[in-house]
Write an enzyme that holds these catalytic residues in place. Structure first.
Site, short mmCIF file in Angstrom:
data_model
loop_
_atom_site.label_atom_id
_atom_site.label_comp_id
_atom_site.label_asym_id
_atom_site.label_seq_id
_atom_site.Cartn_x
_atom_site.Cartn_y
_atom_site.Cartn_z
N ILE A 97 -21.89 30.53 -20.58
CA ILE A 97 -22.14 31.84 -19.98
C ILE A 97 -23.61 32.19 -20.18
O ILE A 97 -24.14 32.06 -21.29
CB ILE A 97 -21.25 32.92 -20.66
CG1 ILE A 97 -19.79 32.51 -20.64
CG2 ILE A 97 -21.51 34.31 -20.06
CD1 ILE A 97 -18.97 32.98 -19.50
N HIS A 114 -17.81 28.17 -7.63
CA HIS A 114 -16.56 28.34 -8.37
C HIS A 114 -15.40 27.79 -7.52
O HIS A 114 -15.33 28.05 -6.32
CB HIS A 114 -16.33 29.83 -8.66
CG HIS A 114 -15.15 30.07 -9.53
ND1 HIS A 114 -15.20 29.94 -10.91
CD2 HIS A 114 -13.87 30.41 -9.23
CE1 HIS A 114 -14.00 30.18 -11.40
NE2 HIS A 114 -13.18 30.47 -10.43
N ASP A 155 -18.32 35.43 -12.73
CA ASP A 155 -17.64 35.28 -11.43
C ASP A 155 -17.47 36.58 -10.65
O ASP A 155 -16.61 36.66 -9.76
CB ASP A 155 -16.26 34.60 -11.60
CG ASP A 155 -16.36 33.24 -12.25
OD1 ASP A 155 -17.36 32.54 -12.01
OD2 ASP A 155 -15.44 32.87 -13.00
C1 GRF Z 1 -16.73 22.29 -9.98
O1 GRF Z 1 -15.38 22.38 -9.65
C2 GRF Z 1 -17.37 23.65 -9.96
O2 GRF Z 1 -16.80 24.51 -9.04
C3 GRF Z 1 -17.11 24.14 -11.35
O3 GRF Z 1 -17.22 23.02 -12.16
C4 GRF Z 1 -16.94 21.84 -11.40
C5 GRF Z 1 -18.12 20.94 -11.58
O4 GRF Z 1 -17.95 19.70 -10.98
N1 GRF Z 1 -17.96 25.25 -11.67
P1 GRF Z 1 -19.18 18.70 -10.87
O5 GRF Z 1 -19.77 18.55 -12.28
O6 GRF Z 1 -20.18 19.30 -9.93
O7 GRF Z 1 -18.60 17.42 -10.39
#
Ligand code: GRF
Length: 200
Positions: A97, A114, A155
């Protein structure tokens, strides 16, 4: 006249497939910005390997072993971002965070992706597989991904882009996560384009 070629920093704690989508999109000139810096709070994050592979400057400050407050941690990152003249920070699976130190200085210039249709399944505890498990448990008909501005409340910042997919009866949390991830790779570069073109 709008400023083109914005300097971008991507913060990632893990695999960095969204980071990869942004690297690929920059190569294809989808947006008029440059990924100038990749930051990770985890030394073993594959995102740092991607930085090496693509000759992008990277920086790691391990949150696990950092001796100091969250504000001090973010102040160190902020100093690097200022030095590199970063205009936009993209959080891409950054599992820490942010404190007000970064958020206030980069207000409306930090975005996050997200894996849900915010405001649903966002906030404390909703990350990674927890999101998809909850979506399936609640028999949601649709899910998707959201790119939003980062504010002090996790978020909750205003939404830049969102894309929906239908939840299939056969979806497991793992399958849904993969399907949503594909959507993320589409919308994150597009959101960065909107930012770089001053369209948000
Ligand atoms: C993704 O699902 C993103 O939405 C979330 O963490 C995940 C990261 O995946 N915040 P990556 O490391 O980009 O493959």
């Amino acid at each position: 006249m709008s400023k083109k070629n914005k300097n971008i920093a991507v913060f990632a704690s893990g695999n960095g497939s969204n980071l990869q989508a942004l690297i690929d999109a920059e190569k294809r000139e989808i947006f008029s910005g440059k990924i100038q810096l990749i930051f990770s709070n985890i030394a073993t994050a594959y995102a740092l390997e991607r930085a090496k592979l693509h000759h992008i400057k990277s920086f790691c400050l391990e949150s696990k072993t950092f001796q100091g407050t969250p504000n001090q941690f973010d102040a160190e990152i902020l100093a690097v971002c200022v030095k590199e003249k970063i205009d936009l920070i993209c959080l891409a699976g950054y599992l820490k965070i942010l404190s007000s130190v970064l958020i206030n200085q980069y207000f409306k210039r930090i975005i996050n992706i997200h894996p849900s249709l915010l405001p649903k399944y966002g906030g404390k505890g909703f990350y990674g597989h927890f999101v998809h498990e909850a979506v399936i448990k609640n028999h949601e008909k649709e899910s998707g991904a959201t790119v939003h501005f980062v504010t002090l409340e996790p978020d909750q910042g205003s939404i830049i882009l969102q894309k929906k997919i239908a939840v299939d009866v056969n979806d497991t949390p793992e399958i849904l996560a993969q399907r949503v991830l594909k959507i993320e790779h589409e919308i994150y570069p597009e959101a960065v384009r909107l930012f770089c073109d001053d369209e948000v």
